[in-house]
Design an enzyme around this catalytic site. Structure first.
Site, PDB file in Angstrom:
ATOM      1  N   ARG A  55       0.835  -1.202   0.000  1.00  0.00           N
ATOM      2  CA  ARG A  55       0.000   0.000   0.000  1.00  0.00           C
ATOM      3  C   ARG A  55       0.873   1.257   0.000  1.00  0.00           C
ATOM      4  O   ARG A  55       0.456   2.318  -0.446  1.00  0.00           O
ATOM      5  CB  ARG A  55      -0.951   0.004   1.206  1.00  0.00           C
ATOM      6  N   TYR A 109     -14.582  17.213 -17.623  1.00  0.00           N
ATOM      7  CA  TYR A 109     -15.140  15.863 -17.716  1.00  0.00           C
ATOM      8  C   TYR A 109     -16.289  15.731 -16.706  1.00  0.00           C
ATOM      9  O   TYR A 109     -16.195  16.238 -15.576  1.00  0.00           O
ATOM     10  CB  TYR A 109     -14.018  14.867 -17.413  1.00  0.00           C
ATOM     11  N   ASP A 182      -5.623  18.780 -15.204  1.00  0.00           N
ATOM     12  CA  ASP A 182      -5.871  17.445 -15.749  1.00  0.00           C
ATOM     13  C   ASP A 182      -5.290  17.455 -17.167  1.00  0.00           C
ATOM     14  O   ASP A 182      -5.820  18.103 -18.069  1.00  0.00           O
ATOM     15  CB  ASP A 182      -7.380  17.160 -15.745  1.00  0.00           C
ATOM     16  N   LYS A 207      -5.963   6.229 -20.554  1.00  0.00           N
ATOM     17  CA  LYS A 207      -6.107   6.817 -21.887  1.00  0.00           C
ATOM     18  C   LYS A 207      -4.794   6.724 -22.684  1.00  0.00           C
ATOM     19  O   LYS A 207      -4.294   5.653 -22.899  1.00  0.00           O
ATOM     20  CB  LYS A 207      -6.602   8.251 -21.737  1.00  0.00           C
TER      21      LYS A 207
HETATM   22  C1  PLP Z   1     -10.264  14.383 -18.921  1.00  0.00           C
HETATM   23  C2  PLP Z   1     -10.497  13.184 -18.057  1.00  0.00           C
HETATM   24  N1  PLP Z   1     -10.003  13.183 -16.817  1.00  0.00           N
HETATM   25  C3  PLP Z   1     -10.184  12.132 -15.991  1.00  0.00           C
HETATM   26  C4  PLP Z   1     -10.884  11.030 -16.394  1.00  0.00           C
HETATM   27  C5  PLP Z   1     -11.100   9.904 -15.434  1.00  0.00           C
HETATM   28  O1  PLP Z   1     -10.289   8.821 -15.713  1.00  0.00           O
HETATM   29  P1  PLP Z   1     -10.603   7.335 -15.221  1.00  0.00           P
HETATM   30  O2  PLP Z   1     -11.757   6.850 -16.036  1.00  0.00           O
HETATM   31  O3  PLP Z   1      -9.316   6.607 -15.451  1.00  0.00           O
HETATM   32  O4  PLP Z   1     -10.958   7.422 -13.773  1.00  0.00           O
HETATM   33  C6  PLP Z   1     -11.412  10.977 -17.690  1.00  0.00           C
HETATM   34  C7  PLP Z   1     -12.169   9.786 -18.143  1.00  0.00           C
HETATM   35  O5  PLP Z   1     -12.721   9.749 -19.210  1.00  0.00           O
HETATM   36  C8  PLP Z   1     -11.223  12.093 -18.544  1.00  0.00           C
HETATM   37  O6  PLP Z   1     -11.741  12.126 -19.781  1.00  0.00           O
END
Ligand code: PLP
Length: 397
Positions: A55, A109, A182, A207
């Site tokens: 962990r 998002y 992000d 992604k």
């Molecule tokens: C811009 C963005 N940030 C964060 C996330 C969240 O990622 P996760 O699905 O790996 O939790 C996404 C998911 O589509 C996203 O498009």
């Protein structure tokens, strides 16, 4: 080393015995054995390098964290079980010693909006949304809300707006706020937020970085000031990424720059074809010279790399026409996610932004006629041909 070489060499060949494997293995152990209690005590106390409990740390995940830190030119990072877990960790760490107030981009998002409104707000964190591409609007929101944190996406999901990270970082610094970016859509090939003054850069590893549609993960990359608090929080709440996912992500990262370059090139060709199609109302693409943030894109991104996401509206289409259009796709995968080797199409109203109220979606500019395309590494001609035959079918727009 340049990013293309770092992606291949950083992190590996560090954690072996006399026979060093050329790539980092999957270390599945949850605990570690030492010859003496004295030594284990030193490892627990941080006086000697080593691993005691998964962990806290794991060699496979540590290798991944090392390469991601190098790609983003950060001080250190924390890999988590998903992008959302990573974002949550970044926000909690950013707010730890600051005012419990967040000024967030009004284009984010959907799950990030839920994290802010349904998870953080009920705990007493105030949240205010603003157009971060309008620096004057941002300045006045910051002056009024006096936030502990500003949250933006380097390329927003799904309308692909690009804020001026360096100027936003300056506004954050003057206000004593932390900037969390992000960076999932742009990736470190296009922009490295920490170099521009941000305190945290966050990715959904799911992604582009992993890139093959077979991993769920996230990562927070941060500076020297926030690294220890971030790791200490993680040791307690345990959002860690498992060793198998770390291995797959590291494997994916070795080809990430190659894939991303190709995806960006393909996206330029597909966006330019879409923009002339009679059934397309409007194309959103960061490589479009008339993009509202074209000046920021030219200034912040490398030449000819604009990202590989395209959103577009189908003329006069609602849910039924969009469903028909997407059902006719033969090669492009209808699925929720992005950044994979294969092209994927998603309907934001139904998936990424489903949990946002129609009024909020309307304010964000996300219409029922909008689809989002993540351009893959296939031949651009095949992507275009698939879109063309899907448009040509009955009932498309
Ligand atoms: C811009 C963005 N940030 C964060 C996330 C969240 O990622 P996760 O699905 O790996 O939790 C996404 C998911 O589509 C996203 O498009």
């Amino acid at each position: 080393m340049k990013i293309q070489s770092k992606a291949i060499h950083t992190g590996d060949r560090k954690r072996g015995g006399p026979h060093v494997p050329i790539t980092t293995p999957i270390h599945t152990a949850s605990s570690y054995f030492y010859e003496s209690m004295e030594q284990l005590d030193r490892v627990f106390g941080g006086e000697e390098q080593g691993y005691c409990y998964a962990r806290y740390d794991n060699p496979s995940t540590a290798a991944l964290e090392e390469v991601v830190t190098a790609l983003e030119n950060g001080h250190g990072s924390l890999a988590c079980g998903s992008g959302m877990a990573a974002l949550h960790m970044a926000l909690i760490t950013a707010l730890a010693d600051r005012r419990k107030s967040i000024v967030a981009a009004d284009a984010l998002y959907g799950a990030t909006v839920s994290l802010l409104m349904n998870v953080l707000e009920p705990t007493g964190v105030s949240v205010r949304f603003v157009d971060v591409c309008d620096l004057e609007a941002l300045r006045s929101a910051v002056a009024e809300a006096r936030p502990g944190c500003i949250l933006i996406e380097s390329i927003s999901n799904p309308l692909l707006r690009v804020g001026q990270i360096d100027r936003i970082a300056e506004i954050a610094r003057q206000a004593g706020a932390a900037l969390v970016v992000d960076n999932t859509f742009a990736t470190p090939l296009l922009v490295r937020p920490l170099e521009l003054g941000a305190h945290f850069s966050v990715h959904s590893l799911t992604k582009y970085l992993a890139g093959h549609g077979d991993v769920m993960g996230g990562v927070v990359i941060t500076d020297a000031e926030h690294f220890e608090p971030l790791r200490a929080l993680a040791r307690t709440v345990g959002p860690v990424l498992g060793p198998f996912e770390s291995y797959l992500t590291m494997r994916g990262i070795k080809t990430f720059p190659l894939r991303m370059e190709r995806q960006c090139g393909n996206a330029c060709r597909v966006a330019s074809w879409l923009s002339t199609h009679t059934k397309v109302e409007r194309v959103y693409f960061t490589g479009d010279p008339s993009h509202p943030d074209a000046a920021a894109i030219r200034r912040l991104f490398p030449a000819n790399l604009y990202g590989a996401m395209i959103s577009f509206e189908l003329k006069g289409a609602g849910r039924d026409e969009i469903f028909g259009f997407m059902d006719r796709l033969r090669m492009i995968v209808r699925a929720t996610s992005l950044g994979d080797v294969h092209s994927m199409m998603l309907y934001p109203v139904m998936s990424s932004h489903r949990d946002i109220s129609p009024r909020h979606r309307e304010r964000m500019g996300i219409r029922d006629s909008l689809v989002r395309l993540s351009v893959g590494i296939e031949a651009a001609e095949d992507i275009i041909e698939d879109l063309d035959q899907a448009f040509a079918g009955r009932g498309a727009g």
